[in-house]
Write a protein that holds these residues in place. Structure first.
Motif, short mmCIF file in Angstrom:
data_model
loop_
_atom_site.label_atom_id
_atom_site.label_comp_id
_atom_site.label_asym_id
_atom_site.label_seq_id
_atom_site.Cartn_x
_atom_site.Cartn_y
_atom_site.Cartn_z
N HIS A 7 70.82 -9.97 49.61
CA HIS A 7 70.08 -8.82 49.53
C HIS A 7 68.84 -9.30 49.41
O HIS A 7 68.17 -10.07 48.53
CB HIS A 7 70.33 -7.90 48.42
CG HIS A 7 69.30 -6.58 48.47
ND1 HIS A 7 69.64 -5.61 48.05
CD2 HIS A 7 68.12 -6.37 48.83
CE1 HIS A 7 68.85 -4.56 48.21
NE2 HIS A 7 67.61 -5.26 48.40
N THR A 9 64.55 -8.95 49.44
CA THR A 9 63.48 -8.04 49.59
C THR A 9 62.21 -9.02 49.69
O THR A 9 61.82 -9.92 48.78
CB THR A 9 63.41 -7.35 48.25
OG1 THR A 9 64.54 -6.61 48.22
CG2 THR A 9 62.21 -6.49 48.06
N TYR A 208 76.41 -0.90 47.93
CA TYR A 208 76.19 -1.35 49.22
C TYR A 208 77.52 -0.94 49.92
O TYR A 208 78.60 -0.52 49.37
CB TYR A 208 76.05 -2.82 49.38
CG TYR A 208 75.26 -3.57 48.76
CD1 TYR A 208 73.80 -3.46 49.09
CD2 TYR A 208 75.12 -4.22 47.59
CE1 TYR A 208 72.94 -4.02 48.40
CE2 TYR A 208 74.64 -4.92 46.67
CZ TYR A 208 73.10 -4.93 47.18
OH TYR A 208 72.20 -5.49 46.57
N THR A 211 79.37 -2.02 56.79
CA THR A 211 79.38 -1.30 58.03
C THR A 211 80.02 -2.26 59.21
O THR A 211 79.39 -3.25 59.34
CB THR A 211 77.94 -1.16 58.50
OG1 THR A 211 76.96 -2.28 58.55
CG2 THR A 211 77.41 -0.17 57.34
N ASP A 224 73.78 -4.12 57.33
CA ASP A 224 74.34 -3.29 56.29
C ASP A 224 73.39 -2.86 55.47
O ASP A 224 71.90 -3.25 55.79
CB ASP A 224 75.23 -4.37 55.29
CG ASP A 224 76.46 -4.82 56.14
OD1 ASP A 224 77.36 -4.25 56.20
OD2 ASP A 224 76.36 -6.21 56.38
N ALA A 225 73.61 -1.94 54.53
CA ALA A 225 72.23 -1.36 53.87
C ALA A 225 72.48 -1.14 52.42
O ALA A 225 73.88 -1.00 52.11
CB ALA A 225 72.21 -0.02 54.65
N SER A 226 71.63 -0.89 51.65
CA SER A 226 71.64 -0.24 50.33
C SER A 226 72.16 1.01 50.52
O SER A 226 71.84 1.73 51.50
CB SER A 226 70.44 -0.25 49.68
OG SER A 226 70.03 -1.69 49.43
N HIS A 227 72.79 1.61 49.52
CA HIS A 227 73.75 2.80 49.67
C HIS A 227 73.70 3.56 48.25
O HIS A 227 73.55 2.94 47.36
CB HIS A 227 75.08 2.61 50.13
CG HIS A 227 75.50 4.08 50.82
ND1 HIS A 227 74.97 5.04 51.64
CD2 HIS A 227 76.91 4.44 50.60
CE1 HIS A 227 75.76 5.84 51.96
NE2 HIS A 227 76.78 5.74 51.39
N ALA A 284 66.58 -6.62 53.76
CA ALA A 284 67.56 -7.28 54.62
C ALA A 284 68.65 -7.22 53.86
O ALA A 284 68.84 -7.95 52.71
CB ALA A 284 67.30 -8.23 55.59
N VAL A 285 69.82 -6.63 54.11
CA VAL A 285 70.99 -6.73 53.37
C VAL A 285 72.32 -7.33 54.35
O VAL A 285 72.53 -6.55 55.15
CB VAL A 285 71.50 -5.06 52.84
CG1 VAL A 285 72.96 -5.39 51.95
CG2 VAL A 285 70.56 -4.74 51.72
#
Length: 296
Positions: A7, A9, A208, A211, A224-227, A284-285
């Motif tokens: 991850h 930032t 996370y 995906t 992929d994304a923070s969730h 970006a993840v």
């Protein structure tokens, strides 16, 4: 199932920042289905002060302070996690939801007693009449709590439109209920507001989601994304997670970073800084399967 998560930032400032103090919830916690094998945090520029502590909810909180002028801040969290699924009980065999409310006040039930803080309103999830009424449609008298919560999750998925442009991290629950649009954070907040309005214990989960690419295509890095999702305390079974964005109970593709009353308790990265002027933020993840599971 094992995963490696990165991850990143990055803040780019128009003018130099002379001093910043930040806290981060970026190191995954251990849960009954998840074990964090390793976790590290790299900060550039190198901080003058850095330390870690465990907060009230059991989250791993990293603090750092940069005391030199800088025009760029980049925080990279790397972790390796192992997920071991736990079978979900049969929904129709769980306790009536009213009994779950009563057991929160049973002095002999430590787990339920400790969860009472998650029945109270919190900064971003006040008690909301519309959210309670929305949830009540799923929680008919005597209905098993897991069955009712699954129904509520499905209704949020169907009736609240996923729209990344409709809200911000500060959008109130009442506004989301009015416009019936939002993102994963809003879906979780709506569910929690409704459940707490009924007297149940519900908490916010940040993490996370892996995906997977369409068949035959290469997985894109940074895709992929923070969730976010929510969790409900089910008597005799413990906390069970629900993802209304995808209308599913998380099993192997959800990785938990932190839990709290709402988003404000588990913000991935926040702080204060002096100077900087305007700034650009990018996140970006990457969530990648590792080991034998990645070859299957």
């Amino acid at each position: 199932m094992r995963y490696k998560v990165q991850h990143v930032t990055r803040y780019d400032y128009a003018d130099p920042v002379s001093l910043c103090h930040s806290i981060a919830h970026l190191k995954p916690i251990d849960t009954r289905t998840q074990h964090c094998l390793s976790a590290s945090l790299r900060v550039d520029p190198w901080p003058a002060v850095s330390r870690e502590h465990e907060d009230f909810f059991g989250n791993r909180v990293s603090y750092f302070s940069i005391q030199q002028a800088h025009s760029l801040l980049e925080v990279t969290a790397l972790s390796e996690i192992e997920i071991t699924p736990v079978p979900t009980p049969a929904p129709e065999r769980t306790s009536p939801w009213e009994l779950a409310v009563e057991r929160l006040y049973d002095r002999g039930d430590g787990l339920m007693n400790d969860a009472r803080i998650f029945t109270l309103p919190s900064p971003q999830v006040p008690l909301d009449a519309d959210a309670r009424a929305f949830a009540a449609l799923s929680f008919k008298r005597g209905r098993p709590i897991l069955e009712a919560t699954l129904d509520l999750m499905g209704r949020i998925h169907r009736e609240i439109e996923y729209d990344p442009t409709a809200t911000t991290v500060a959008t109130p629950v009442a506004e989301v209920m009015r416009q019936r649009r939002g993102v994963c954070q809003d879906f979780a907040h709506i569910a929690i507001a409704g459940l707490r309005g009924l007297g149940l214990a519900a908490r916010y989960v940040s993490g996370y989601l892996e995906t997977l690419p369409p068949p035959g295509q290469v997985k894109l890095q940074g895709a992929d994304a923070s969730h976010a999702w929510f969790s409900v305390l089910i008597p005799d079974h413990g906390w069970i997670d629900f993802d209304p964005t995808n209308d599913c109970i998380p099993i192997e593709q959800h990785i938990t970073t932190a839990i709290g009353r709402d988003f404000q308790d588990v913000t991935p990265l926040r702080g204060i800084f002096y100077g900087g002027g305007q700034h650009d933020l990018s996140v970006a993840v990457d969530v990648n399967r590792i080991g034998e599971a990645a070859d299957q």
